[in-house]
Design a protein around this motif. Structure first.
Motif, PDB file in Angstrom:
ATOM      1  N   LYS A   8       0.861  -1.177   0.000  1.00 55.38           N
ATOM      2  CA  LYS A   8       0.000   0.000   0.000  1.00 55.38           C
ATOM      3  C   LYS A   8       0.895   1.224   0.000  1.00 55.38           C
ATOM      4  CE  LYS A   8      -3.694   2.348   2.533  1.00 55.38           C
ATOM      5  NZ  LYS A   8      -4.622   2.273   3.705  1.00 55.38           N
ATOM      6  N   VAL A   9       0.649   2.120  -0.944  1.00 55.59           N
ATOM      7  CA  VAL A   9       1.493   3.302  -1.103  1.00 55.59           C
ATOM      8  C   VAL A   9       0.590   4.535  -1.123  1.00 55.59           C
ATOM      9  CG1 VAL A   9       3.175   4.473  -2.569  1.00 55.59           C
ATOM     10  CG2 VAL A   9       3.136   1.985  -2.474  1.00 55.59           C
ATOM     11  N   THR A  10       0.962   5.549  -0.359  1.00 55.74           N
ATOM     12  CA  THR A  10       0.246   6.826  -0.383  1.00 55.74           C
ATOM     13  C   THR A  10       1.236   7.923  -0.732  1.00 55.74           C
ATOM     14  OG1 THR A  10      -1.291   6.066   1.322  1.00 55.74           O
ATOM     15  CG2 THR A  10      -1.196   8.432   0.915  1.00 55.74           C
ATOM     16  N   GLU A  68       5.465   3.873  -9.205  1.00 57.68           N
ATOM     17  CA  GLU A  68       5.872   2.743 -10.047  1.00 57.68           C
ATOM     18  C   GLU A  68       7.158   2.131  -9.522  1.00 57.68           C
ATOM     19  OE1 GLU A  68       7.632   1.942 -14.514  1.00 57.68           O
ATOM     20  OE2 GLU A  68       6.347   3.676 -14.199  1.00 57.68           O
ATOM     21  N   GLU A  69       8.158   2.980  -9.287  1.00 61.63           N
ATOM     22  CA  GLU A  69       9.449   2.466  -8.821  1.00 61.63           C
ATOM     23  C   GLU A  69       9.332   1.803  -7.455  1.00 61.63           C
ATOM     24  OE1 GLU A  69      13.945   4.096  -7.811  1.00 61.63           O
ATOM     25  OE2 GLU A  69      12.537   5.350  -8.930  1.00 61.63           O
ATOM     26  N   GLN A  70       8.543   2.403  -6.568  1.00 62.90           N
ATOM     27  CA  GLN A  70       8.407   1.848  -5.221  1.00 62.90           C
ATOM     28  C   GLN A  70       7.723   0.489  -5.255  1.00 62.90           C
ATOM     29  OE1 GLN A  70       7.058   4.644  -2.316  1.00 62.90           O
ATOM     30  NE2 GLN A  70       6.452   3.070  -0.833  1.00 62.90           N
ATOM     31  N   GLU A  76      11.139  12.936 -14.728  1.00 60.86           N
ATOM     32  CA  GLU A  76      10.802  13.611 -15.978  1.00 60.86           C
ATOM     33  C   GLU A  76      11.127  12.726 -17.180  1.00 60.86           C
ATOM     34  OE1 GLU A  76      11.691  17.816 -18.357  1.00 60.86           O
ATOM     35  OE2 GLU A  76      12.694  17.392 -16.469  1.00 60.86           O
ATOM     36  N   ALA A  77      12.282  12.049 -17.137  1.00 63.29           N
ATOM     37  CA  ALA A  77      12.638  11.127 -18.216  1.00 63.29           C
ATOM     38  C   ALA A  77      11.639   9.978 -18.283  1.00 63.29           C
ATOM     39  CB  ALA A  77      14.053  10.589 -18.008  1.00 63.29           C
ATOM     40  N   GLN A  78      11.250   9.470 -17.115  1.00 61.73           N
ATOM     41  CA  GLN A  78      10.285   8.367 -17.086  1.00 61.73           C
ATOM     42  C   GLN A  78       8.936   8.809 -17.637  1.00 61.73           C
ATOM     43  OE1 GLN A  78      10.864   5.299 -16.443  1.00 61.73           O
ATOM     44  NE2 GLN A  78       8.790   4.464 -16.397  1.00 61.73           N
ATOM     45  N   ALA A  79       8.541  10.062 -17.356  1.00 67.96           N
ATOM     46  CA  ALA A  79       7.271  10.567 -17.865  1.00 67.96           C
ATOM     47  C   ALA A  79       7.281  10.601 -19.392  1.00 67.96           C
ATOM     48  CB  ALA A  79       6.997  11.959 -17.307  1.00 67.96           C
TER      49      ALA A  79
END
Length: 429
Positions: free
Chosen positions: A68-70, A80-82, A110-113
Motif C-alpha cells: 500500500k502506497v500513499t 511505479e518504482e516503489q 521527468e525522463a520516465q514521464a
C-alpha cells in the motif's frame, strides 16, 4: 518483472482484454492460463493517491505479496518504482533470477514521464503519432543518457516509421542502429535490445546469420519474451524453416495466449506449411477475441480457399470489406484480388483489378510487390516480374513475399528472372 524474474508473463495487450467483471483469479486462470495475477486499485483522497496492489495465487486465491502506497499526485512516477522495488525485494526466492538485469525505468521522473508518454503513442496508427512517440523517447534520453529502455524504444519505433516511408530507409535504420548499439553498450544483457537488433539485421541488412544470432541471444536472455519468439518465428518462416517457426509460434501463444500477434503468427506459420486446419483454428481463435481484426478474416479466407471452400472464403472477405470500407492498403486490396482469382470469382476479380489499376499507378504507387500480385491475377507475368524488380531495387520491407510460394503461379516461380531475384536476396528457392 520480465527482466528480473523467472516468471512467464502474459502481455499487457492480452491481460487488458479481460472485462472488469472478468478480472478475478478464476477467470485469469481459465482465460490466460496464468497461475499468478498482479492486481491493484487506485483511489484519490484530496491531493493524495492511495495505491493498493497484490500478487495473488489464482488457484488458491491466496495473497503472495501486497503493498500500500500513499503519495502526492505529483509523485505518481515514484509509485511505479516503489511498487516494483518492493515486489522484487519480497518475491519468493523461486521466482527470482540469480542476477538481476537492468531496470526498465529511469530514476529521473521527468525522463520516465516522457518514456511512458512515448509508450502510449508507440505503434501509432498514423505518421504523426509515430513521430510524437519518437520525440518523447528522444527527450527521455536527453534527460537520462543511461536510459536503456528508451534507446530500445527509439530503435523499435524507427522501424515502425519505416513502414510509413517518412524518410529514406538508410536514415531511418541508421538512427535505429545507433540507438540499439547505445543500449547494448549500456547493458549488454538487455534482451529486448537484441530483438530489435535482429529486426534491423533482418529488414535492413538482410544478414540472415546475424539476425538469427541476435534473435537467439534475446530468447536466451529472456525465454519468456513473446515478442522475441514471434519475431524469430516470422524470420524462420521466411527462410522456409516451418517446423522451427511453428515451435516458436506455439511457445509465444503459451506466453501470450489471446493476443492478435501470437495467434496470427501461429496461423501464418501453419498456413505456409500447408497445415490449413491448424491455420484456420489459430485465425479463428484470434477473431473470436478480436472480431474487428481485418487481416484475420483475409488470412482465414486463404485457409478456406486452399480447401476449396470458396463460399466461406468469400464470406470472410465480405466481413473484411465491411470493416475496411471502400479501400484499404495496396497490399490488402491485392489480397482480395488474389482470393477472387484462385476461387474463380471472376466478376469480383475483374472489378477489383480495374478499380486497383485506376487508383494505383506508376506515379503514385506505394507497394510495388502488391502491384506485381495484381498483374499475376491479370496473367501479365512480364509486368509482374517488372514490379517485383522495382520492389527489390527499392529495398522494400516486403521482400519476405518472395518466399511465399503459395502466392505465385508456376509461370512466376519458374521464371529465371524471379529465381535470380531470390538468389540476390539469398532466400531459399
Amino acid at each position: 518483472m520480465s527482466q528480473n524474474t523467472s516468471m512467464q508473463l502474459v502481455s499487457k495487450a492480452s491481460s487488458f482484454l479481460l472485462s472488469k467483471d472478468e478480472q478475478n483469479p478464476n477467470n485469469v486462470r481459465r482465460s490466460l492460463k496464468a497461475n499468478i495475477m498482479l492486481t491493484g486499485r487506485i483511489n484519490r483522497l484530496d491531493d493524495n493517491l492511495i495505491v493498493n496492489c497484490q500478487l495473488i495465487d489464482t488457484e488458491s486465491n491466496a495473497q503472495i505479496w501486497g503493498e500500500k502506497v500513499t503519495l502526492k499526485t505529483g509523485d505518481i512516477l515514484k509509485i511505479e518504482e516503489q511498487i516494483v522495488s518492493s515486489l522484487l525485494a519480497s518475491l519468493p526466492k523461486r521466482f527470482k533470477k540469480e542476477e538481476l538485469s537492468s531496470k526498465s525505468w529511469s530514476d529521473n521522473s521527468e525522463a520516465q514521464a516522457h518514456y511512458m508518454k512515448g509508450r502510449a503513442l508507440s505503434y501509432g496508427s498514423t505518421q504523426e503519432e509515430t513521430e510524437l512517440a519518437l520525440n518523447h523517447f528522444r527527450e527521455a534520453i536527453k534527460i537520462d543518457k543511461d536510459f536503456v529502455a528508451a534507446y530500445v524504444a527509439i530503435a523499435n519505433e524507427k522501424q515502425v516509421q519505416a513502414m510509413f516511408a517518412t524518410d529514406t530507409r538508410a536514415d531511418i535504420f541508421n538512427e535505429a542502429r545507433l540507438a540499439v548499439q547505445t543500449a547494448l553498450r549500456l547493458d549488454p544483457n538487455y534482451a529486448e535490445a537484441y530483438t530489435v537488433d535482429a529486426m534491423i539485421k533482418f529488414y535492413q541488412d538482410r544478414d540472415w546469420d546475424a539476425a538469427e544470432a541476435s534473435y537467439k541471444k534475446a530468447i536466451t536472455l529472456d525465454p519468456n519474451n513473446a515478442n522475441a519468439l514471434i519475431r524469430y518465428s516470422f524470420f524462420l518462416a521466411t527462410l522456409k524453416r516451418y517446423d522451427e517457426a511453428i515451435t516458436m509460434a506455439e511457445k509465444a501463444v503459451v506466453i501470450d495466449p489471446i493476443s492478435i500477434s501470437s495467434l496470427h503468427n501461429l496461423g501464418w506459420a501453419n498456413l505456409l506449411d500447408e497445415n490449413y486446419e491448424e491455420a484456420e483454428k489459430a485465425f479463428s481463435d484470434a477473431l473470436e477475441i478480436h472480431p474487428n481484426w481485418i487481416w484475420g478474416y483475409v488470412k482465414r479466407s486463404y485457409t478456406h480457399m486452399y480447401r476449396n471452400q470458396c463460399d466461406l472464403a468469400d464470406k470472410d472477405l465480405n466481413k473484411a470489406r465491411n470493416l475496411i470500407g471502400d479501400w484499404g492498403s495496396e497490399l490488402l486490396e491485392s489480397c482480395f484480388i488474389f482470393v477472387y482469382d484462385n476461387c474463380e470469382i471472376t466478376e469480383k476479380k475483374n472489378k477489383a483489378i480495374e478499380r486497383y489499376l485506376t487508383r494505383v499507378t506508376e506515379s503514385n504507387y506505394g507497394d510495388p510487390i502488391a502491384m506485381g500480385l495484381v498483374y499475376n491475377a491479370k496473367r501479365d507475368f512480364d509486368e509482374s516480374i517488372r514490379w517485383h524488380q522495382i520492389g527489390l531495387d527499392e529495398e522494400t520491407n516486403s521482400f519476405y513475399m518472395f518466399t511465399l510460394d503459395y502466392v505465385y503461379p508456376k509461370e512466376i516461380l519458374l521464371d529465371p528472372r524471379f529465381k535470380q531475384m531470390k538468389r540476390d536476396l539469398n532466400l531459399p528457392q
